[in-house]
Write a protein that holds these residues in place. Structure first.
Motif, PDB file in Angstrom:
ATOM      1  N   PRO A  88       8.907  10.255  -0.859  1.00 28.87           N
ATOM      2  CA  PRO A  88       8.317  10.560  -2.166  1.00 28.87           C
ATOM      3  C   PRO A  88       6.943   9.916  -2.322  1.00 28.87           C
ATOM      4  N   PHE A  89       6.072  10.605  -3.050  1.00 28.25           N
ATOM      5  CA  PHE A  89       4.741  10.088  -3.359  1.00 28.25           C
ATOM      6  C   PHE A  89       4.877   9.183  -4.576  1.00 28.25           C
ATOM      7  N   VAL A  90       4.549   7.904  -4.422  1.00 23.33           N
ATOM      8  CA  VAL A  90       4.737   6.924  -5.489  1.00 23.33           C
ATOM      9  C   VAL A  90       3.391   6.306  -5.848  1.00 23.33           C
ATOM     10  N   PHE A  91       3.087   6.268  -7.137  1.00 25.26           N
ATOM     11  CA  PHE A  91       1.886   5.564  -7.574  1.00 25.26           C
ATOM     12  C   PHE A  91       2.219   4.740  -8.817  1.00 25.26           C
ATOM     13  N   HIS A  92       1.633   3.546  -8.885  1.00 26.07           N
ATOM     14  CA  HIS A  92       2.040   2.528  -9.848  1.00 26.07           C
ATOM     15  C   HIS A  92       1.000   2.313 -10.945  1.00 26.07           C
ATOM     16  N   GLU A  93       1.491   1.943 -12.122  1.00 26.06           N
ATOM     17  CA  GLU A  93       0.615   1.517 -13.205  1.00 26.06           C
ATOM     18  C   GLU A  93       0.471  -0.002 -13.138  1.00 26.06           C
ATOM     19  N   VAL A  94      -0.683  -0.448 -12.676  1.00 24.79           N
ATOM     20  CA  VAL A  94      -0.964  -1.886 -12.577  1.00 24.79           C
ATOM     21  C   VAL A  94      -2.331  -2.118 -13.205  1.00 24.79           C
ATOM     22  N   PHE A  95      -2.327  -2.552 -14.460  1.00 29.86           N
ATOM     23  CA  PHE A  95      -3.599  -2.754 -15.155  1.00 29.86           C
ATOM     24  C   PHE A  95      -4.304  -3.977 -14.571  1.00 29.86           C
ATOM     25  N   PRO A  96      -5.615  -3.870 -14.259  1.00 28.05           N
ATOM     26  CA  PRO A  96      -6.337  -4.968 -13.605  1.00 28.05           C
ATOM     27  C   PRO A  96      -6.794  -6.039 -14.580  1.00 28.05           C
ATOM     28  N   GLY A  97      -7.319  -7.125 -14.053  1.00 29.93           N
ATOM     29  CA  GLY A  97      -7.922  -8.190 -14.857  1.00 29.93           C
ATOM     30  C   GLY A  97      -7.021  -9.358 -15.146  1.00 29.93           C
ATOM     31  N   GLN A  98      -5.719  -9.179 -14.979  1.00 28.17           N
ATOM     32  CA  GLN A  98      -4.738 -10.249 -15.174  1.00 28.17           C
ATOM     33  C   GLN A  98      -3.731 -10.135 -14.039  1.00 28.17           C
ATOM     34  N   PRO A  99      -3.066 -11.235 -13.700  1.00 30.79           N
ATOM     35  CA  PRO A  99      -2.079 -11.130 -12.623  1.00 30.79           C
ATOM     36  C   PRO A  99      -0.923 -10.226 -13.046  1.00 30.79           C
ATOM     37  N   PRO A 100      -0.355  -9.534 -12.029  1.00 33.29           N
ATOM     38  CA  PRO A 100      -0.650  -9.528 -10.599  1.00 33.29           C
ATOM     39  C   PRO A 100      -1.836  -8.627 -10.262  1.00 33.29           C
ATOM     40  N   ALA A 101      -2.321  -8.723  -9.017  1.00 33.32           N
ATOM     41  CA  ALA A 101      -3.425  -7.889  -8.572  1.00 33.32           C
ATOM     42  C   ALA A 101      -2.903  -6.519  -8.152  1.00 33.32           C
ATOM     43  N   PRO A 102      -3.681  -5.452  -8.369  1.00 31.09           N
ATOM     44  CA  PRO A 102      -3.251  -4.124  -7.911  1.00 31.09           C
ATOM     45  C   PRO A 102      -2.884  -4.097  -6.431  1.00 31.09           C
ATOM     46  N   SER A 103      -3.609  -4.858  -5.616  1.00 29.30           N
ATOM     47  CA  SER A 103      -3.356  -4.845  -4.172  1.00 29.30           C
ATOM     48  C   SER A 103      -1.968  -5.364  -3.820  1.00 29.30           C
ATOM     49  N   ASP A 104      -1.322  -6.113  -4.712  1.00 21.92           N
ATOM     50  CA  ASP A 104       0.034  -6.611  -4.440  1.00 21.92           C
ATOM     51  C   ASP A 104       1.026  -5.463  -4.286  1.00 21.92           C
ATOM     52  N   TYR A 105       0.672  -4.265  -4.788  1.00 19.35           N
ATOM     53  CA  TYR A 105       1.620  -3.155  -4.831  1.00 19.35           C
ATOM     54  C   TYR A 105       1.346  -2.075  -3.785  1.00 19.35           C
TER      55      TYR A 105
END
Length: 573
Positions: free
Chosen positions: A240-257
């Motif tokens: 499955p194609f999975v994409f996450h909502e990770v708002f930047p500027g506060q932890p965690p970093a988008p790259s963690d996902y």
């Protein structure tokens, strides 16, 4: 869902015409793929009900060349008597009957979209369950927020952090305390992970192709990766194609996902707003140096259902600037783009058009802004697919807020974000010839000579063309086909060239019949000379999905001059 999600968000974008969807209680009719190549562009139809999504896949998304549709969470959710847009972010059960339709309608929508070559991605609300007690859209009752039908109190982090997040700079709080009092699931538990994976796998079994994970930053990245690893392959046999909502500027970093999917790029949308409310000439260096995420790890957007109301990103209320930002997104080489189409709103919590909470069929002429249908956007989806992976070339900015650039030697676009028309002779990189402007559905054309073209772009508009949009001398096409229809149905011909709608059924050529000639239908239009054309006959009826001919596309080659007769024999159902 942002931290202020319960106080913000759902949008719209631009243009269109009639009601999408079919009669209540009817399953969408299966439709054959038009044969138009479906690329990677995602149509975000988050607020649309399942009937309307099904009809849009058939009538608009496939003919335009979209590759996928992103829809709302299908789970049963809180039913607010006052009607708000965000009640679907409060799951009451993992049953697939809810605000947007029944499980049967959901399954039929997925099948209909697949038949049209469109993948389906759903919103996955798996960080939490509902904070507010009451009754759900399928009748499920919740009297204690830590005791829904899917989980027990032990399945939550309430024993770890029994309060809402107070320090957004503290990673532990962000991932263990409650987002706006929403009960935070203990995703470290193997039992909880299995239940979440089971909910998502039930959708995969119905044909769903992937998920946008809501509030992903509030789930430890290792826990989320463990859940994704439990997902089955799609019915097409791929992950499955999975994409996450990770708002930047506060932890965690988008790259963690990145270890479990892509990440929605909020910075991309912020930079689009800054450029299109400033000077788009600055976009010559647009890329990761601007702080946007790497192409291979991201999904881009100009706005979405979750950000439009807070003013952070462009929305339909920003007028032409928002549309032009989407034109740029589709033209620039970067990552998988999304185009958002939503509903009008006058206050932040406003729900989509509904009847007793249940979302009614989308009407692009009233209460909705269907940017995905805008002729300029439809043209740019095809342009985006035509240029493929070609690199950006021949960047030019002849004036403030005016730019032009190509993609290899395949396509060229000029964008005028200024308040007056602008004329300039651009170096295009394309072979000499006359090309149709896909922004205007070929109502205008551009001539390239010596690799250059003098283009006048109206204020707040664009011009775009590619090597697949060349024009040629016209001949007359005369069409006939025999088709049995019912009252209200009409026959059309649609095909691969602009004269036949470029596979957009809304622009198909109508055919007529009468009592003396029925069931024989006739029609005519201009066609490009010396051109190989693929086409099909279709049957249209207001408010219902288009009925496509079955089988492979029909093929004809037009002569150098005069006319050509295309006799389709019998309509192939």
């Amino acid at each position: 869902m942002r931290r202020n999600v319960l106080r913000t968000a759902l949008l719209a974008a631009a243009l269109s015409t009639t009601v999408v969807g079919i009669g209540a209680g009817q399953a969408p009719a299966a439709a054959a793929d038009t044969g138009v190549p479906n690329g990677d562009v995602i149509a975000n139809l988050w607020a649309w009900n399942w009937r309307s999504v099904a009809a849009e896949c058939t009538n608009v998304l496939d003919p335009a060349g979209y590759g996928a549709v992103w829809v709302a969470p299908p789970a049963e959710s809180l039913k607010r008597p006052d009607g708000v847009w965000w009640d679907v972010y409060q799951p009451y059960s993992y049953k697939l009957t809810g605000r947007f339709g029944t499980q049967a309608e959901f399954a039929a929508m997925v099948t209909t979209c697949h038949n049209a070559g469109i993948k389906v991605y759903t919103d996955a609300v798996i960080n939490h369950t509902a904070a507010q007690t009451g009754v759900g859209y399928d009748g499920t009752t919740l009297s204690d927020k830590y005791d829904p039908v899917m989980y027990d109190r032990v399945d939550y982090n309430v024993d770890v952090c029994p309060r809402s997040i107070s320090n957004w700079g503290n990673l532990w709080e962000v991932q263990n305390c409650e987002l706006l009092e929403l009960p935070d699931l203990k995703t470290s538990s193997s039992s909880v992970r299995s239940k979440i994976a089971g909910y998502l796998n039930a959708q995969l079994a119905l044909g769903v192709d992937g998920f946008r994970v809501d509030a992903a930053k509030h789930i430890p990245s290792g826990d989320l990766a463990a859940i994704v690893n439990q997902l089955n392959n799609t019915t097409a046999g791929v992950r499955p194609f999975v994409f996450h909502e990770v708002f930047p500027g506060q932890p965690p970093a988008p790259s963690d996902y990145y270890n479990s999917g892509r990440v929605l790029d909020f910075t991309y949308a912020e930079k689009m707003k800054g450029a299109f409310q400033g000077d788009i000439a600055s976009l010559s260096s647009f890329g990761t140096s601007w702080g946007i995420l790497p192409a291979a790890n991201s999904v881009s957007f100009v706005t979405n259902h979750d950000t439009e109301r807070e003013g952070r990103h462009l929305s339909y209320k920003d007028g032409p600037a928002a549309k032009l930002a989407n034109v740029f997104q589709l033209a620039w080489k970067h990552t998988t783009p999304t185009v958002y189409a939503g509903f009008e709103f006058s206050f932040n919590d406003q729900a989509p058009p509904n009847s007793n909470g249940y979302v009614t069929d989308t009407n692009c002429a009233s209460g909705w802004h269907c940017l995905n249908r805008d002729p300029a956007i439809v043209g740019m989806v095809g342009w985006h697919n035509a240029v493929g992976a070609a690199n950006v070339a021949n960047w030019q900015s002849p004036a403030s807020n005016v730019i032009g650039f190509g993609r290899g030697t395949t396509g060229f676009v000029a964008i005028n974000n200024s308040g007056a028309a602008h004329t300039f002779q651009y170096t295009t990189g394309l072979p000499d010839g006359t090309y149709c402007d896909v922004i205007t559905t070929c109502a205008s054309s551009v001539t390239v000579s010596g690799g250059r073209a003098t283009i006048t772009v109206p204020a707040k508009s664009a011009t775009a063309f590619h090597t697949g949009s060349t024009t040629a001398p016209a001949v007359t096409g005369d069409y006939t086909v025999q088709a049995h229809t019912t009252w209200g149905q009409n026959v059309y011909i649609v095909g691969s060239v602009p004269a036949l709608g470029s596979w957009n059924t809304a622009n198909a050529v109508p055919m007529t019949t009468d009592a003396s000639t029925y069931p024989r239908w006739r029609g005519s239009s201009a066609l490009p000379a010396n051109t190989r054309i693929e086409y099909k006959f279709i049957i249209r009826e207001p408010g219902k999905p288009v009925i496509w001919e079955t089988g492979a596309n029909r093929v004809a080659t037009t002569p150098a001059s005069g006319s050509t007769t295309i006799d389709g024999g019998w309509f192939r159902r």
